[in-house]
Design an enzyme around this catalytic site. Structure first.
Site, PDB file in Angstrom:
ATOM      1  N   GLN A  11     -11.578 -14.295  -6.214  1.00 35.90           N
ATOM      2  CA  GLN A  11     -11.099 -14.241  -7.598  1.00 35.90           C
ATOM      3  C   GLN A  11      -9.648 -13.760  -7.665  1.00 35.90           C
ATOM      4  O   GLN A  11      -8.868 -14.228  -8.505  1.00 35.90           O
ATOM      5  CB  GLN A  11     -11.999 -13.334  -8.439  1.00 35.90           C
ATOM      6  CG  GLN A  11     -13.404 -13.883  -8.612  1.00 35.90           C
ATOM      7  CD  GLN A  11     -13.390 -15.270  -9.235  1.00 35.90           C
ATOM      8  OE1 GLN A  11     -12.718 -15.505 -10.229  1.00 35.90           O
ATOM      9  NE2 GLN A  11     -14.123 -16.199  -8.635  1.00 35.90           N
ATOM     10  N   GLU A  12      -9.282 -12.824  -6.785  1.00 33.75           N
ATOM     11  CA  GLU A  12      -7.876 -12.392  -6.726  1.00 33.75           C
ATOM     12  C   GLU A  12      -6.964 -13.595  -6.491  1.00 33.75           C
ATOM     13  O   GLU A  12      -5.908 -13.736  -7.114  1.00 33.75           O
ATOM     14  CB  GLU A  12      -7.675 -11.372  -5.600  1.00 33.75           C
ATOM     15  CG  GLU A  12      -8.399 -10.063  -5.822  1.00 33.75           C
ATOM     16  CD  GLU A  12      -8.053  -9.031  -4.743  1.00 33.75           C
ATOM     17  OE1 GLU A  12      -6.874  -8.930  -4.347  1.00 33.75           O
ATOM     18  OE2 GLU A  12      -8.977  -8.322  -4.290  1.00 33.75           O
ATOM     19  N   ASN A  40       1.106  -5.822 -10.203  1.00 33.35           N
ATOM     20  CA  ASN A  40       0.263  -5.441  -9.060  1.00 33.35           C
ATOM     21  C   ASN A  40      -1.116  -6.064  -9.236  1.00 33.35           C
ATOM     22  O   ASN A  40      -1.556  -6.308 -10.362  1.00 33.35           O
ATOM     23  CB  ASN A  40       0.130  -3.910  -9.014  1.00 33.35           C
ATOM     24  CG  ASN A  40      -0.721  -3.432  -7.848  1.00 33.35           C
ATOM     25  OD1 ASN A  40      -0.528  -3.854  -6.711  1.00 33.35           O
ATOM     26  ND2 ASN A  40      -1.676  -2.548  -8.121  1.00 33.35           N
ATOM     27  N   MET A  71       0.810  -1.220   0.000  1.00 34.65           N
ATOM     28  CA  MET A  71       0.000   0.000   0.000  1.00 34.65           C
ATOM     29  C   MET A  71       0.848   1.278   0.000  1.00 34.65           C
ATOM     30  O   MET A  71       0.501   2.255   0.646  1.00 34.65           O
ATOM     31  CB  MET A  71      -0.960  -0.023   1.194  1.00 34.65           C
ATOM     32  CG  MET A  71      -1.872  -1.247   1.219  1.00 34.65           C
ATOM     33  SD  MET A  71      -2.860  -1.511  -0.279  1.00 34.65           S
ATOM     34  CE  MET A  71      -4.178  -0.335   0.006  1.00 34.65           C
ATOM     35  N   SER A 124      -8.066  -6.858 -11.090  1.00 32.39           N
ATOM     36  CA  SER A 124      -7.182  -6.773 -12.252  1.00 32.39           C
ATOM     37  C   SER A 124      -5.736  -6.990 -11.801  1.00 32.39           C
ATOM     38  O   SER A 124      -5.312  -6.419 -10.802  1.00 32.39           O
ATOM     39  CB  SER A 124      -7.262  -5.381 -12.892  1.00 32.39           C
ATOM     40  OG  SER A 124      -8.600  -5.007 -13.163  1.00 32.39           O
ATOM     41  N   HIS A 162      -5.084  -5.168  -8.291  1.00 29.68           N
ATOM     42  CA  HIS A 162      -5.930  -4.060  -7.853  1.00 29.68           C
ATOM     43  C   HIS A 162      -7.374  -4.564  -7.761  1.00 29.68           C
ATOM     44  O   HIS A 162      -7.856  -5.223  -8.682  1.00 29.68           O
ATOM     45  CB  HIS A 162      -5.836  -2.894  -8.842  1.00 29.68           C
ATOM     46  CG  HIS A 162      -6.642  -1.718  -8.404  1.00 29.68           C
ATOM     47  ND1 HIS A 162      -6.213  -0.855  -7.417  1.00 29.68           N
ATOM     48  CD2 HIS A 162      -7.868  -1.288  -8.782  1.00 29.68           C
ATOM     49  CE1 HIS A 162      -7.146   0.056  -7.224  1.00 29.68           C
ATOM     50  NE2 HIS A 162      -8.158  -0.166  -8.030  1.00 29.68           N
ATOM     51  N   ASP A 188      -2.130   2.579 -10.915  1.00 30.89           N
ATOM     52  CA  ASP A 188      -3.224   1.684 -11.306  1.00 30.89           C
ATOM     53  C   ASP A 188      -3.612   1.809 -12.785  1.00 30.89           C
ATOM     54  O   ASP A 188      -4.767   1.552 -13.159  1.00 30.89           O
ATOM     55  CB  ASP A 188      -4.470   1.922 -10.416  1.00 30.89           C
ATOM     56  CG  ASP A 188      -4.183   1.659  -8.943  1.00 30.89           C
ATOM     57  OD1 ASP A 188      -3.310   0.822  -8.657  1.00 30.89           O
ATOM     58  OD2 ASP A 188      -4.824   2.301  -8.097  1.00 30.89           O
TER      59      ASP A 188
HETATM   60  C1  GAR Z   1      -6.265  -7.001  -1.906  1.00 28.83           C
HETATM   61  O1  GAR Z   1      -7.655  -6.956  -2.057  1.00 28.83           O
HETATM   62  C2  GAR Z   1      -5.586  -6.210  -2.995  1.00 28.83           C
HETATM   63  O2  GAR Z   1      -6.235  -6.301  -4.233  1.00 28.83           O
HETATM   64  C3  GAR Z   1      -5.654  -4.822  -2.435  1.00 28.83           C
HETATM   65  O3  GAR Z   1      -5.423  -4.959  -1.062  1.00 28.83           O
HETATM   66  C4  GAR Z   1      -5.838  -6.254  -0.643  1.00 28.83           C
HETATM   67  C5  GAR Z   1      -4.669  -6.921   0.043  1.00 28.83           C
HETATM   68  O4  GAR Z   1      -5.072  -8.143   0.632  1.00 28.83           O
HETATM   69  N1  GAR Z   1      -4.697  -3.970  -3.046  1.00 28.83           N
HETATM   70  C6  GAR Z   1      -4.877  -2.661  -3.196  1.00 28.83           C
HETATM   71  O5  GAR Z   1      -5.844  -2.076  -2.790  1.00 28.83           O
HETATM   72  C7  GAR Z   1      -3.748  -1.945  -3.906  1.00 28.83           C
HETATM   73  N2  GAR Z   1      -4.014  -0.550  -3.986  1.00 28.83           N
HETATM   74  P1  GAR Z   1      -3.988  -9.239   1.003  1.00 28.83           P
HETATM   75  O6  GAR Z   1      -2.922  -8.535   1.845  1.00 28.83           O
HETATM   76  O7  GAR Z   1      -4.753 -10.228   1.830  1.00 28.83           O
HETATM   77  O8  GAR Z   1      -3.436  -9.809  -0.265  1.00 28.83           O
END
Ligand code: GAR
Length: 207
Positions: free
Chosen positions: A170-171, A104, A87, A133, A106, A142
């Site tokens: 989905q991520e 990355n 972040m 994405s 997002h 982004d």
């Molecule tokens: C995830 O949802 C990711 O896509 C988002 O933060 C979360 C991290 O979760 N990323 C952003 O917002 C980037 N600006 P995680 O630490 O459990 O992977």
């Protein structure tokens, strides 16, 4: 195999998904956090992966933080640097140093909803589809070329928690997929686009 360095700031569930995917060509060389209390560091350590902390608060400027971060990352000779819930906004010099090997995830269907609070903004806007994405990182936040996306429905009774959980599932599918494509040499940044090669058919396309 390819050296992969993963950068996190907190929970690290995307990092976990990538590590658990056990991608044959990906050697997870290190997990690096900008906060000593990033929960994901413990998972990396438990898996015997090198971990490091570069605390952004210890640096007077973004440039100084990014320079030290790059030094630590480069100690692991990365072929790919993966931002997984990292972040911090990165400086153009940092991004240029890793051009074509920095990706990355997002939590939105870019180019919709760059920046923060994507799920709340999706709900507020009334979109019926939302998602995540994976993209190459460029100097514009982004905005880099998209490698893979996943869409989910927005349901009438969704709140931020329900919607973010649907997206996060989905991520955890698409981020390991993108890392796999990269380390297998099936995706590259070329002429400002993510070029995806289909290993099975040999077909080439532009996402
Ligand atoms: C995830 O949802 C990711 O896509 C988002 O933060 C979360 C991290 O979760 N990323 C952003 O917002 C980037 N600006 P995680 O630490 O459990 O992977």
């Amino acid at each position: 195999s390819k050296n992969v360095v993963i950068l996190i700031s907190g929970r690290g569930s995307n990092m976990e998904a990538i590590i658990n995917a056990a991608i044959p060509e990906a050697r997870i060389a290190a997990v690096i956090a900008n906060r000593a209390d990033a929960a994901g560091l413990g998972f990396g350590q438990a898996r015997g992966i090198a971990t490091a902390v570069v605390d952004h608060k210890a640096f007077a400027s973004r440039e100084a933080f990014d320079a030290e971060l790059a030094t630590v990352i480069d100690g692991y000779a990365p072929d790919l640097v993966v931002l997984a819930g990292f972040m911090r906004v990165l400086t153009p010099d940092f991004v240029a140093h890793y051009a074509g090997r920095l990706i990355n995830i997002h939590p939105s269907l870019l180019p919709s909803f760059p920046g923060l609070h994507t799920h709340a903004r999706a709900l507020e806007s009334g979109v019926k589809l939302h998602g995540a994405s994976v993209h190459f990182v460029t100097a514009d936040l982004d905005c880099g070329p998209i490698i893979i996306q996943a869409a989910v429905p927005v349901c009438d009774d969704d709140d931020e928690k329900a919607l973010s959980a649907r997206v996060l599932a989905q991520e955890h599918r698409i981020y390991p997929q993108a890392v796999r494509w990269f380390v297998e040499g099936r995706v590259e940044l070329a002429a400002g686009r993510a070029r995806i090669r289909d290993a099975e058919s040999g077909a080439e396309g532009w996402s």
